[in-house]
Design a protein around this motif. Sequence first.
Motif, short mmCIF file in Angstrom:
data_model
loop_
_atom_site.label_atom_id
_atom_site.label_comp_id
_atom_site.label_asym_id
_atom_site.label_seq_id
_atom_site.Cartn_x
_atom_site.Cartn_y
_atom_site.Cartn_z
N ASP A 57 0.62 -1.48 -0.17
CA ASP A 57 0.23 0.05 -0.06
C ASP A 57 1.00 1.01 0.22
N ARG A 58 2.53 1.29 0.06
CA ARG A 58 3.24 2.70 0.79
C ARG A 58 3.17 2.53 -1.19
N THR A 59 3.68 1.39 -1.46
CA THR A 59 3.79 2.27 -2.72
C THR A 59 2.89 2.29 -3.91
N ARG A 60 1.65 2.14 -2.96
CA ARG A 60 0.33 2.37 -3.92
C ARG A 60 0.04 3.89 -3.59
N VAL A 61 0.50 4.21 -2.15
CA VAL A 61 0.65 5.48 -2.02
C VAL A 61 1.83 6.63 -2.33
N ALA A 62 2.29 6.28 -2.88
CA ALA A 62 3.54 6.85 -4.08
C ALA A 62 3.05 7.29 -5.01
N VAL A 63 2.68 5.91 -5.79
CA VAL A 63 1.82 6.65 -7.65
C VAL A 63 0.24 7.29 -6.97
N GLU A 64 0.27 6.66 -6.14
CA GLU A 64 -2.00 7.77 -6.14
C GLU A 64 -1.46 9.44 -5.75
N GLN A 65 -0.36 9.38 -4.59
CA GLN A 65 -0.24 10.55 -4.22
C GLN A 65 -0.05 11.41 -5.48
N VAL A 66 1.42 11.33 -6.57
CA VAL A 66 1.35 11.60 -7.53
C VAL A 66 0.64 11.75 -9.39
N SER A 67 -0.11 10.38 -8.96
CA SER A 67 -1.07 11.12 -10.24
C SER A 67 -2.48 11.39 -10.08
N ARG A 68 -2.69 11.47 -9.42
CA ARG A 68 -3.42 12.08 -8.64
C ARG A 68 -4.02 13.61 -7.99
N HIS A 69 -4.86 14.53 -9.01
CA HIS A 69 -5.06 15.81 -8.85
C HIS A 69 -6.51 16.22 -7.79
N ARG A 70 -6.40 17.26 -7.56
CA ARG A 70 -7.82 17.62 -6.78
C ARG A 70 -8.59 19.22 -7.58
N VAL A 71 -9.28 19.30 -8.31
CA VAL A 71 -9.58 20.19 -9.06
C VAL A 71 -11.45 20.49 -8.80
N ASP A 72 -11.98 21.10 -9.30
CA ASP A 72 -13.38 21.79 -8.85
C ASP A 72 -13.92 21.35 -9.66
N ALA A 73 -15.18 20.70 -10.00
CA ALA A 73 -16.00 19.91 -11.29
C ALA A 73 -17.03 21.07 -11.07
N VAL A 74 -18.15 22.03 -12.05
CA VAL A 74 -18.84 22.53 -12.39
C VAL A 74 -20.15 21.49 -12.95
N LEU A 75 -21.02 21.90 -12.17
CA LEU A 75 -22.06 20.75 -12.21
C LEU A 75 -23.20 21.35 -12.72
N VAL A 76 -23.18 20.58 -13.95
CA VAL A 76 -23.82 20.92 -15.29
C VAL A 76 -25.43 20.95 -15.56
N GLU A 77 -26.15 20.38 -14.15
CA GLU A 77 -27.23 19.25 -13.92
C GLU A 77 -27.71 20.00 -12.63
N ASP A 78 -28.95 20.16 -11.93
CA ASP A 78 -29.10 19.98 -10.64
C ASP A 78 -29.26 18.79 -10.19
N ALA A 79 -28.65 18.70 -9.21
CA ALA A 79 -28.80 17.44 -8.66
C ALA A 79 -30.58 17.68 -7.93
N PRO A 80 -30.27 16.12 -7.78
CA PRO A 80 -32.19 16.15 -7.21
C PRO A 80 -32.58 16.56 -5.84
N PRO A 81 -33.46 16.64 -5.23
CA PRO A 81 -34.05 17.33 -4.16
C PRO A 81 -34.22 15.90 -3.07
N THR A 82 -33.48 16.38 -1.62
CA THR A 82 -33.77 15.64 -0.96
C THR A 82 -35.27 15.10 -0.81
N ILE A 83 -34.69 13.83 -0.48
CA ILE A 83 -36.53 12.82 -0.77
C ILE A 83 -36.13 11.73 0.05
N GLY A 84 -35.16 11.34 0.28
CA GLY A 84 -34.86 9.86 1.53
C GLY A 84 -33.73 10.31 2.64
N SER A 85 -34.52 9.28 3.15
CA SER A 85 -33.80 9.48 4.64
C SER A 85 -32.53 8.41 4.68
N THR A 86 -31.56 8.06 5.06
CA THR A 86 -30.78 6.07 5.32
C THR A 86 -31.28 6.31 6.42
#
Length: 197
Positions: A57-86
């Motif tokens: 998993d340390r090897t996986r950590v080293a690979v993923e920390q370099v290969s993954r990046h955080r960005v902001d995604a902009v919603l193209v559509e509205d999310a559904p309204p809250t209808i349920g609960s857990t």
Amino acid sequence: MTAKPMTRLVRQAFPYRNKLATTGDRIEGAVLALGVAVSLLAVPVAGATGSETYAKDRTRVAVEQVSRHRVDAVLVEDAPPTIGSTERGGVVESTPVLARWRLRDGSAREGVVQAHYDAKAGAKVPIWIDDTGGAALPPMTNEGATINGIILAFLLWGAVTGTMALLYVATTFAHKRIRLRRWAGEWRRIAPDWTGR
């Protein structure tokens, strides 16, 4: 453990000095001793397995920390309204929604991301992307690698110890049933002499 239970455990595991011990008692003792020995031997094996998982998993950590990046995604559509609960009564936190985000080279990518219910089109949602620009899970951390190794080690040791405990319980149960059947047979044999029937 106090001295008395420990002494009782040792006597139960090694009943050979007791002249009243039966073959079943000796088998029970052997299974108990085997169970304790296997559980103790499983500790270093489980530790080594957990350590190996941590190293992978340390090897996986080293690979993923370099290969993954955080960005902001902009919603193209509205999310559904809250209808349920857990089942616990809390509001379900997120739902898949179509969104668009920009890559480092300036090109746009579109895909499904998780967003809060009731989120409106145009809202920004932080996501992780991989080297291909696709949405990805957050990269594994060193803490996650450590927790994975520890959990796997405990699960492995628990499975081995639980199996040995079940084997001992099954042996004890079978021995008790056999002993009761023999006592019942002996009683049927001598009951006429005692009861006069």
